[in-house]
Scaffold this active site. Sequence first.
Site, PDB file in Angstrom:
ATOM      1  CG  ASN A 110     -13.853  30.105  32.988  1.00 22.28           C
ATOM      2  OD1 ASN A 110     -15.024  29.342  33.214  1.00 22.28           O
ATOM      3  ND2 ASN A 110     -13.785  31.301  33.411  1.00 22.28           N
ATOM      4  CG  HIS A 112     -14.973  35.711  32.464  1.00 17.12           C
ATOM      5  ND1 HIS A 112     -15.265  35.506  34.044  1.00 17.12           N
ATOM      6  CD2 HIS A 112     -14.825  37.198  32.371  1.00 17.12           C
ATOM      7  CE1 HIS A 112     -15.488  36.805  34.627  1.00 17.12           C
ATOM      8  NE2 HIS A 112     -15.379  37.598  33.419  1.00 17.12           N
ATOM      9  CB  SER A 139     -12.762  36.133  27.579  1.00 16.67           C
ATOM     10  OG  SER A 139     -12.751  37.589  27.372  1.00 16.67           O
ATOM     11  CG  ASP A 148     -12.572  35.041  36.246  1.00 15.84           C
ATOM     12  OD1 ASP A 148     -13.498  35.468  36.626  1.00 15.84           O
ATOM     13  OD2 ASP A 148     -12.777  33.847  35.744  1.00 15.84           O
TER      14      ASP A 148
HETATM   15  N1  LIG Z   1      -8.810  28.905  40.221  1.00 18.97           N
HETATM   16  C1  LIG Z   1      -9.565  29.579  39.295  1.00 18.97           C
HETATM   17  N2  LIG Z   1     -10.860  28.919  39.514  1.00 18.97           N
HETATM   18  C2  LIG Z   1     -12.042  29.343  38.686  1.00 18.97           C
HETATM   19  C3  LIG Z   1     -11.462  30.268  37.610  1.00 18.97           C
HETATM   20  C4  LIG Z   1     -10.379  30.739  37.492  1.00 18.97           C
HETATM   21  O1  LIG Z   1      -9.926  31.514  36.382  1.00 18.97           O
HETATM   22  N3  LIG Z   1      -9.311  30.259  38.224  1.00 18.97           N
HETATM   23  N4  LIG Z   1     -12.815  30.818  36.618  1.00 18.97           N
HETATM   24  C5  LIG Z   1     -13.992  30.501  37.365  1.00 18.97           C
HETATM   25  C6  LIG Z   1     -15.122  30.854  36.435  1.00 18.97           C
HETATM   26  N5  LIG Z   1     -15.673  32.135  36.900  1.00 18.97           N
HETATM   27  C7  LIG Z   1     -16.004  33.250  36.191  1.00 18.97           C
HETATM   28  O2  LIG Z   1     -15.620  32.931  34.865  1.00 18.97           O
HETATM   29  C8  LIG Z   1     -16.141  32.214  38.388  1.00 18.97           C
HETATM   30  C9  LIG Z   1     -16.964  31.536  38.962  1.00 18.97           C
HETATM   31  C10 LIG Z   1     -17.090  31.437  40.492  1.00 18.97           C
HETATM   32  C11 LIG Z   1     -16.758  32.795  40.891  1.00 18.97           C
HETATM   33  C12 LIG Z   1     -17.250  32.980  42.469  1.00 18.97           C
HETATM   34  O3  LIG Z   1     -16.658  34.148  42.894  1.00 18.97           O
HETATM   35  N6  LIG Z   1     -17.476  31.943  43.100  1.00 18.97           N
HETATM   36  C13 LIG Z   1     -17.858  32.159  44.416  1.00 18.97           C
HETATM   37  C14 LIG Z   1     -19.296  31.320  44.543  1.00 18.97           C
HETATM   38  C15 LIG Z   1     -20.262  32.326  43.808  1.00 18.97           C
HETATM   39  C16 LIG Z   1     -21.568  31.504  44.139  1.00 18.97           C
HETATM   40  O4  LIG Z   1     -21.850  30.575  44.462  1.00 18.97           O
HETATM   41  O5  LIG Z   1     -22.391  32.299  43.260  1.00 18.97           O
HETATM   42  C17 LIG Z   1     -16.999  31.086  45.349  1.00 18.97           C
HETATM   43  O6  LIG Z   1     -16.281  30.069  44.640  1.00 18.97           O
HETATM   44  O7  LIG Z   1     -16.716  31.379  46.461  1.00 18.97           O
HETATM   45  C18 LIG Z   1     -15.938  34.078  40.489  1.00 18.97           C
HETATM   46  C19 LIG Z   1     -15.744  33.509  39.055  1.00 18.97           C
HETATM   47  C20 LIG Z   1     -14.029  29.338  37.803  1.00 18.97           C
HETATM   48  N7  LIG Z   1     -13.027  28.816  38.685  1.00 18.97           N
HETATM   49  N1  LIG Z   2     -17.886  33.232  35.940  1.00 20.62           N
HETATM   50  C1  LIG Z   2     -18.290  32.145  35.172  1.00 20.62           C
HETATM   51  C2  LIG Z   2     -19.640  32.415  34.355  1.00 20.62           C
HETATM   52  O1  LIG Z   2     -20.362  33.289  34.961  1.00 20.62           O
HETATM   53  N2  LIG Z   2     -19.886  31.887  33.223  1.00 20.62           N
HETATM   54  C3  LIG Z   2     -21.103  31.975  32.542  1.00 20.62           C
HETATM   55  O2  LIG Z   2     -22.070  31.183  32.970  1.00 20.62           O
HETATM   56  C4  LIG Z   2     -23.059  31.010  32.145  1.00 20.62           C
HETATM   57  C5  LIG Z   2     -23.359  29.379  32.005  1.00 20.62           C
HETATM   58  O3  LIG Z   2     -24.578  29.394  31.178  1.00 20.62           O
HETATM   59  P1  LIG Z   2     -24.689  27.729  30.764  1.00 20.62           P
HETATM   60  O4  LIG Z   2     -24.964  26.878  31.930  1.00 20.62           O
HETATM   61  O5  LIG Z   2     -25.944  27.956  29.982  1.00 20.62           O
HETATM   62  O6  LIG Z   2     -23.639  27.339  29.960  1.00 20.62           O
HETATM   63  C6  LIG Z   2     -22.277  31.280  30.765  1.00 20.62           C
HETATM   64  O7  LIG Z   2     -23.110  32.720  30.412  1.00 20.62           O
HETATM   65  C7  LIG Z   2     -20.993  31.369  31.123  1.00 20.62           C
HETATM   66  O8  LIG Z   2     -20.395  32.715  30.313  1.00 20.62           O
END
Ligand SMILES: Nc1nc2c(c(=O)[nH]1)N[C@@H](CN(C=O)c1ccc(C(=O)N[C@@H](CCC(=O)O)C(=O)O)cc1)CN2
Ligand SMILES: NCC(=O)N[C@@H]1O[C@H](COP(=O)([O-])[O-])[C@@H](O)[C@H]1O
Length: 219
Positions: A110, A112, A139, A148
Amino acid sequence: MAVPPRIAVLASGRGSNLAALIAARDAGTLPVEFALVASDKADAGALRLAEAAGIPTLALSPKAYPDRRAYDLDLLDRVAASGAELLVLAGFMRVIDAEALRPWVGRVINIHPSLLPKYRGLHTHRRALEAGDAEHGVSVHFVTAELDGGPVIAQARLTIEAGDDEQRLAERLLPLEHRLLPAVLGLLASGRLQWRDDGAHYAGQPLSAPLLLGDRGLE
Ligand SMILES: Nc1nc2c(c(=O)[nH]1)N[C@@H](CN(C=O)c1ccc(C(=O)N[C@@H](CCC(=O)O)C(=O)O)cc1)CN2
Ligand SMILES: NCC(=O)N[C@@H]1O[C@H](COP(=O)([O-])[O-])[C@@H](O)[C@H]1O
């Protein structure tokens, strides 16, 4: 000539990171084949980009499922059915259920938008600005059940500037994301980056600290 691994990408948004992966593949610097691009949002720009690139797409709405686990199990079943061997989360905005994720741990990364372990979760740019941080960054990490919290593979850093707000910070970070994600996926695709029982290994050694963009082997 090694057979390039088949990868799937999950994205919820516009897909600029997906575009960077496709561009790197087309330029011959990223030896992968795209098996599937899937999204939880039917209107995701990433799906349009994939269609234009001739990559199979899947829009799967969570609304049709009784709960999160049912959705995540079906989504990842379909990813597996595509023949994908590696999975990239590129702006995929759902926390994936631990049971559904289990078969993929070690094969999913992923990107982040923070210098993990700082600012796991959402709203990372706002939190860095509110904290008065001098530096921010992105990252790429292995994805585990802990949100994360998986081993951080590589990072790219920038200095926060006086004129930065959330939007400008996000805009300044994107070019770094677009370099970092293809570079890390290339390490995973080539086998130079591996997931073993004791965690991440790079060039045959345990990865004790994140690689930095610009380091030899991560240009
Ligand atoms: N099991 C895992 N799932 C995901 C990871 C992980 O490390 N372990 N990384 C995320 C990506 N991410 C940040 O990089 C991230 C994505 C989504 C959320 C979150 O809180 N989502 C909410 C809904 C938010 C919305 O709809 O706007 C949710 O799922 O309830 C936090 C971090 C991807 N998945
Ligand atoms: N928590 C996950 C998260 O916030 N990820 C972020 O979403 C954007 C996706 O942009 P993109 O659709 O243009 O690739 C990127 O900036 C990525 O780092």
